[in-house]
Design a protein around this motif. Structure first.
Motif, PDB file in Angstrom:
ATOM      1  N   ASP A  71       1.110  18.268  -3.403  1.00 41.62           N
ATOM      2  CA  ASP A  71       1.096  19.518  -4.181  1.00 41.62           C
ATOM      3  C   ASP A  71      -0.289  20.138  -4.304  1.00 41.62           C
ATOM      4  O   ASP A  71      -0.691  20.591  -5.372  1.00 41.62           O
ATOM      5  N   GLY A  72      -1.025  20.123  -3.213  1.00 41.94           N
ATOM      6  CA  GLY A  72      -2.329  20.785  -3.193  1.00 41.94           C
ATOM      7  C   GLY A  72      -3.434  20.013  -3.897  1.00 41.94           C
ATOM      8  O   GLY A  72      -4.511  20.557  -4.140  1.00 41.94           O
ATOM      9  N   ARG A  73      -3.189  18.744  -4.268  1.00 44.84           N
ATOM     10  CA  ARG A  73      -4.237  17.933  -4.910  1.00 44.84           C
ATOM     11  C   ARG A  73      -4.423  16.640  -4.142  1.00 44.84           C
ATOM     12  O   ARG A  73      -3.476  16.140  -3.520  1.00 44.84           O
ATOM     13  N   ILE A  74      -5.640  16.077  -4.233  1.00 46.59           N
ATOM     14  CA  ILE A  74      -5.852  14.752  -3.630  1.00 46.59           C
ATOM     15  C   ILE A  74      -5.418  13.744  -4.686  1.00 46.59           C
ATOM     16  O   ILE A  74      -6.001  13.684  -5.780  1.00 46.59           O
ATOM     17  N   VAL A  75      -4.387  12.971  -4.369  1.00 46.49           N
ATOM     18  CA  VAL A  75      -3.897  12.031  -5.385  1.00 46.49           C
ATOM     19  C   VAL A  75      -4.410  10.604  -5.156  1.00 46.49           C
ATOM     20  O   VAL A  75      -4.463   9.806  -6.091  1.00 46.49           O
ATOM     21  N   GLU A  76      -4.786  10.301  -3.898  1.00 48.59           N
ATOM     22  CA  GLU A  76      -5.366   8.984  -3.636  1.00 48.59           C
ATOM     23  C   GLU A  76      -6.403   9.148  -2.539  1.00 48.59           C
ATOM     24  O   GLU A  76      -6.229   9.983  -1.657  1.00 48.59           O
ATOM     25  N   SER A  77      -7.452   8.330  -2.574  1.00 53.89           N
ATOM     26  CA  SER A  77      -8.389   8.336  -1.451  1.00 53.89           C
ATOM     27  C   SER A  77      -9.052   6.970  -1.338  1.00 53.89           C
ATOM     28  O   SER A  77      -9.245   6.273  -2.334  1.00 53.89           O
ATOM     29  N   GLY A  78      -9.361   6.600  -0.103  1.00 58.12           N
ATOM     30  CA  GLY A  78      -9.987   5.297   0.138  1.00 58.12           C
ATOM     31  C   GLY A  78      -9.683   4.839   1.546  1.00 58.12           C
ATOM     32  O   GLY A  78      -9.019   5.551   2.309  1.00 58.12           O
ATOM     33  N   SER A  79     -10.151   3.622   1.880  1.00 58.13           N
ATOM     34  CA  SER A  79      -9.844   3.094   3.212  1.00 58.13           C
ATOM     35  C   SER A  79      -8.397   2.595   3.214  1.00 58.13           C
ATOM     36  O   SER A  79      -7.763   2.474   2.146  1.00 58.13           O
ATOM     37  N   HIS A  80      -7.916   2.250   4.409  1.00 64.30           N
ATOM     38  CA  HIS A  80      -6.536   1.763   4.530  1.00 64.30           C
ATOM     39  C   HIS A  80      -6.328   0.559   3.594  1.00 64.30           C
ATOM     40  O   HIS A  80      -5.358   0.519   2.811  1.00 64.30           O
ATOM     41  N   ASP A  81      -7.256  -0.399   3.641  1.00 65.41           N
ATOM     42  CA  ASP A  81      -7.086  -1.608   2.828  1.00 65.41           C
ATOM     43  C   ASP A  81      -7.133  -1.283   1.334  1.00 65.41           C
ATOM     44  O   ASP A  81      -6.336  -1.800   0.559  1.00 65.41           O
ATOM     45  N   GLU A  82      -8.072  -0.389   0.989  1.00 59.90           N
ATOM     46  CA  GLU A  82      -8.187  -0.034  -0.442  1.00 59.90           C
ATOM     47  C   GLU A  82      -6.899   0.622  -0.936  1.00 59.90           C
ATOM     48  O   GLU A  82      -6.419   0.320  -2.036  1.00 59.90           O
ATOM     49  N   LEU A  83      -6.338   1.497  -0.100  1.00 58.67           N
ATOM     50  CA  LEU A  83      -5.129   2.210  -0.540  1.00 58.67           C
ATOM     51  C   LEU A  83      -3.924   1.278  -0.595  1.00 58.67           C
ATOM     52  O   LEU A  83      -3.055   1.420  -1.468  1.00 58.67           O
ATOM     53  N   LEU A  84      -3.886   0.307   0.333  1.00 61.25           N
ATOM     54  CA  LEU A  84      -2.777  -0.661   0.256  1.00 61.25           C
ATOM     55  C   LEU A  84      -2.889  -1.470  -1.036  1.00 61.25           C
ATOM     56  O   LEU A  84      -1.896  -1.694  -1.732  1.00 61.25           O
ATOM     57  N   ALA A  85      -4.137  -1.838  -1.359  1.00 64.29           N
ATOM     58  CA  ALA A  85      -4.362  -2.640  -2.569  1.00 64.29           C
ATOM     59  C   ALA A  85      -3.980  -1.843  -3.820  1.00 64.29           C
ATOM     60  O   ALA A  85      -3.512  -2.403  -4.807  1.00 64.29           O
ATOM     61  N   LEU A  86      -4.158  -0.521  -3.729  1.00 62.71           N
ATOM     62  CA  LEU A  86      -3.844   0.351  -4.868  1.00 62.71           C
ATOM     63  C   LEU A  86      -2.337   0.371  -5.160  1.00 62.71           C
ATOM     64  O   LEU A  86      -1.888   0.621  -6.272  1.00 62.71           O
ATOM     65  N   ASN A  87      -1.577   0.087  -4.081  1.00 66.87           N
ATOM     66  CA  ASN A  87      -0.120  -0.002  -4.187  1.00 66.87           C
ATOM     67  C   ASN A  87       0.523   1.285  -4.726  1.00 66.87           C
ATOM     68  O   ASN A  87       1.455   1.240  -5.534  1.00 66.87           O
ATOM     69  N   GLY A  88      -0.014   2.412  -4.293  1.00 62.90           N
ATOM     70  CA  GLY A  88       0.519   3.699  -4.768  1.00 62.90           C
ATOM     71  C   GLY A  88       1.338   4.386  -3.682  1.00 62.90           C
ATOM     72  O   GLY A  88       2.084   3.744  -2.927  1.00 62.90           O
ATOM     73  N   MET A  89       1.150   5.692  -3.600  1.00 61.55           N
ATOM     74  CA  MET A  89       1.939   6.525  -2.684  1.00 61.55           C
ATOM     75  C   MET A  89       1.701   6.118  -1.222  1.00 61.55           C
ATOM     76  O   MET A  89       2.642   5.994  -0.432  1.00 61.55           O
ATOM     77  N   TYR A  90       0.409   5.917  -0.872  1.00 61.11           N
ATOM     78  CA  TYR A  90       0.074   5.570   0.517  1.00 61.11           C
ATOM     79  C   TYR A  90       0.753   4.254   0.906  1.00 61.11           C
ATOM     80  O   TYR A  90       1.364   4.142   1.969  1.00 61.11           O
TER      81      TYR A  90
END
Ligand SMILES: Nc1ncnc2c1ncn2[C@@H]1O[C@H](COP(=O)(O)OP(=O)(O)OP(=O)(O)O)[C@@H](O)[C@H]1O
Length: 594
Positions: A563-582
């Motif tokens: 929706d026009g906003r950055i909701v998550e950002s980071g490396s692949h591993d960081e985003l997997l660890a975040l366990n969010g949308m990505y």
């Protein structure tokens, strides 16, 4: 009225600039033809009176002069047409060149993506014949004015009341103008539907559309929809034409009443002996001509309105993209990126809309970084790419390049430092070498440049399959052209985007959508190498948009946009660890490939 006068002035100025000789000759020939009508009436009147009085010499000479007048009135316009035709063609070509300049001119995309601009481009395309006739239309004004003045002088000699006759020519003029206005409104209101109906019709002729149309059995449905839209357009235009015809009929009726009255007036004067038979002949001949002149004036008024309308559309397009407000774009981009690209609270709304498609975007991309953007359809990924290319300026916030406001950079200079490939890539139907080499025009003929770009895009295999390699003509525009598959075309487009050697920004907006996952993976492997190489040499930043997570994971930083906003950002591993949308998207896609 101003609009008409402006278009008349512009048409004359353009004709004079394009060919003054043709303009002068055409005008002279038209004038000769124009004066011959009223002179014919005058000579006929004198000849009749001389014949009745027994003055044979005068009768013969004036009859001969009348015959020459007929000849002139029949032939001069015909010769004038030859010059008009050539001038009209030149004028049309010149207008098309202007249209081309206008279409290619703006540095941004706003003009191409505006619906109201598309309407006017379409109307101009449909009515380009109007422009080819505009010189003739404008010169006809002079012809008609001369004819009307001469006719008025001759009528006044017989009976001053007859001078009222041209006044009866005014209602048809006004009625004609009102009718044209109605038609113009109807055309603008129906322009969108007309575009849709044309699109539906074109689908029937398109070889790309033919597959899906047949597969889904859509032929009948598309024909039906085309019929519904076309009928609605026709109904509205027809209604405007009927109302216009009624208005014109009323105007002509008023003129006819004046015409009948004037003939009665002169015939009565002749019966009472105040006027000669020659005067009656002169008056009747002139009155017929007055009618033709009024009809000519109505047609001329319509043509002038049409001309003014086409001219108005052209001016509208010219004024539609005023330079965007903000600081002057007078700086050149840095030779190398040392700091990187930064977005500070960037928001964007497309012109003419009321929704922010990007909001509060803040992000720093250090030099040499590879950034991937993922997100749902319509989340704003391509819009962000457009802002980075300076196709639009942010409506709020700021984008900086090594700390300098992007708006200060000359867009053309900045774009020369961008290598980009888009999902709706261009199919340049040229020789393969040119189709690729045009990605860096000044280096089109540099030995080895095209081959290098092809290697970077992993497209050697596509070129190897062409009958004469890079010298093969691509596409169906040529008899011996070689048609490529969608994926092959995309590789050519990618090769084109690899032509520039020292970009500061590499943009790939779903450039591999037509490629299979393995090919995309291999391509991005190679591409990542090239990107890192560029990163080392120029500090260049790579931004790519992809829906394939196997590719995305190679990036240094991944941005998840929603929706026009950055909701998550980071490396692949960081985003997997975040366990969010990505993480959710990634596991869904990984499961699908397992
Ligand atoms: N020229 C335009 N005028 C008005 N609105 C537009 C225009 N182009 C895109 N939009 C709107 O902006 C929003 C973001 O579109 P954008 O093309 O940036 O999405 P995206 O994330 O790239 O989508 P996709 O993954 O489908 O390519 C969408 O809601 C779209 O309708």
């Amino acid at each position: 009225m101003n609009r008409v006068l402006r278009s008349v002035g512009a048409t004359l100025a353009s004709a004079w600039r394009l060919s003054p000789g043709r303009l002068i000759i055409a005008a002279l020939l038209m004038m000769l033809g124009a004066v011959s009508g009223p002179l014919l009436a005058l000579f006929l009147g004198v000849a009749v009176d001389a014949a009745l009085d027994g003055r044979t010499d005068v009768a013969v000479w004036t009859a001969a002069a009348a015959a020459v007048s007929v000849l002139l009135s029949l032939t001069m316009e015909h010769f004038a047409h030859i010059f008009f035709f050539e001038l009209g063609d030149l004028h049309k070509q010149d207008t098309e060149r202007q249209l081309g300049d206008l279409a290619h001119g703006p540095v941004g995309l706003a003009l191409h993506e505006r619906r109201d601009a598309a309407d006017r481009f379409e109307l101009l395309r449909q009515q380009s014949w109007t422009l080819s006739q505009s010189v003739q239309t404008v010169l006809t004004i002079g012809v008609l004015l001369t004819q009307i003045t001469l006719t008025a002088v001759l009528l006044a000699r017989i009976e001053p009341w007859l001078l009222l006759l041209p006044i009866f020519g005014v209602p048809p003029l006004i009625a004609g103008r009102l009718a044209e206005r109605r038609l113009e409104r109807a055309e603008l209101v129906t322009a969108e539907s007309a575009r849709l109906s044309w699109h539906l019709f074109e689908l029937a002729l398109s070889s790309t559309a033919a597959k899906e149309i047949r597969l889904f059995g859509l032929g009948g449905e598309l024909r039906r929809r085309h019929g519904v839209v076309r009928r609605e357009v026709d109904r509205r235009l027809r209604r405007a034409e009927w109302v216009g015809a009624a208005l014109r009929f009323t105007g002509q009726l008023i003129f006819a009443l004046g015409y009948i009255g004037s003939i009665v007036l002169v015939v009565r004067a002749a019966i009472s002996g105040e006027r000669t038979v020659g005067d009656v002949v002169l008056a009747i001949t002139l009155a017929v001509q007055t009618n033709a002149q009024a009809a000519g004036a109505v047609a001329l008024a319509q043509a002038l309105q049409r001309n003014a309308r086409a001219f108005g559309w052209l001016s509208w397009i010219r004024d539609a993209t005023p330079p965007e407000p903000g600081p002057p774009a007078d700086q050149t981009p840095p030779a190398v990126l040392t700091d990187g690209i930064e977005l500070r609270d960037v928001a964007f709304r497309y012109p003419g809309t009321d929704v922010d498609v990007l909001q509060g975007l803040s992000l720093r991309i250090p030099s040499g970084t590879i950034v991937a953007i993922v997100g749902d359809n319509g989340s704003g990924k391509s819009t962000l790419v457009k802002l980075l290319c300076q196709f639009y300026r942010p409506t709020a916030g700021e984008i900086t390049i090594d700390g300098a406001d992007l708006r200060r950079l000359d867009p053309l200079g900045w774009r020369q430092r961008i290598s980009a490939s888009f999902q709706d890539y261009l199919r340049l139907e040229l020789r393969a070498r040119s189709s690729i080499g045009l990605g860096d025009l000044p280096r089109l003929d540099e030995p080895g440049a095209v081959e290098r770009a092809t290697r970077r895009a992993d497209a050697e295999e596509v070129i190897d399959r062409l009958p004469v390699g890079l010298e093969t003509y691509l596409g169906t525009s040529y008899d011996n052209g070689f048609e490529l598959s969608g994926g092959q075309w995309q590789r050519i487009a990618l090769s084109r985007s690899m032509m520039r050697d020292d970009p500061l920004l590499l943009l790939l907006d779903e450039p591999a959508a037509a490629l299979d996952p393995l090919t995309e993976h291999a391509l991005f492997d190679r591409y990542a190498d090239a990107a890192r190489d560029v990163g080392i040499r120029t500090g260049g930043v790579t931004v790519f948009v992809s829906h394939r997570f196997s590719t995305v994971r190679m990036a240094d930083v991944i941005l998840v946009v929603s929706d026009g906003r950055i909701v998550e950002s980071g490396s692949h591993d960081e985003l997997l660890a975040l366990n969010g949308m990505y993480a959710e998207f990634f596991s869904l896609q990984a499961a699908a490939y397992r």
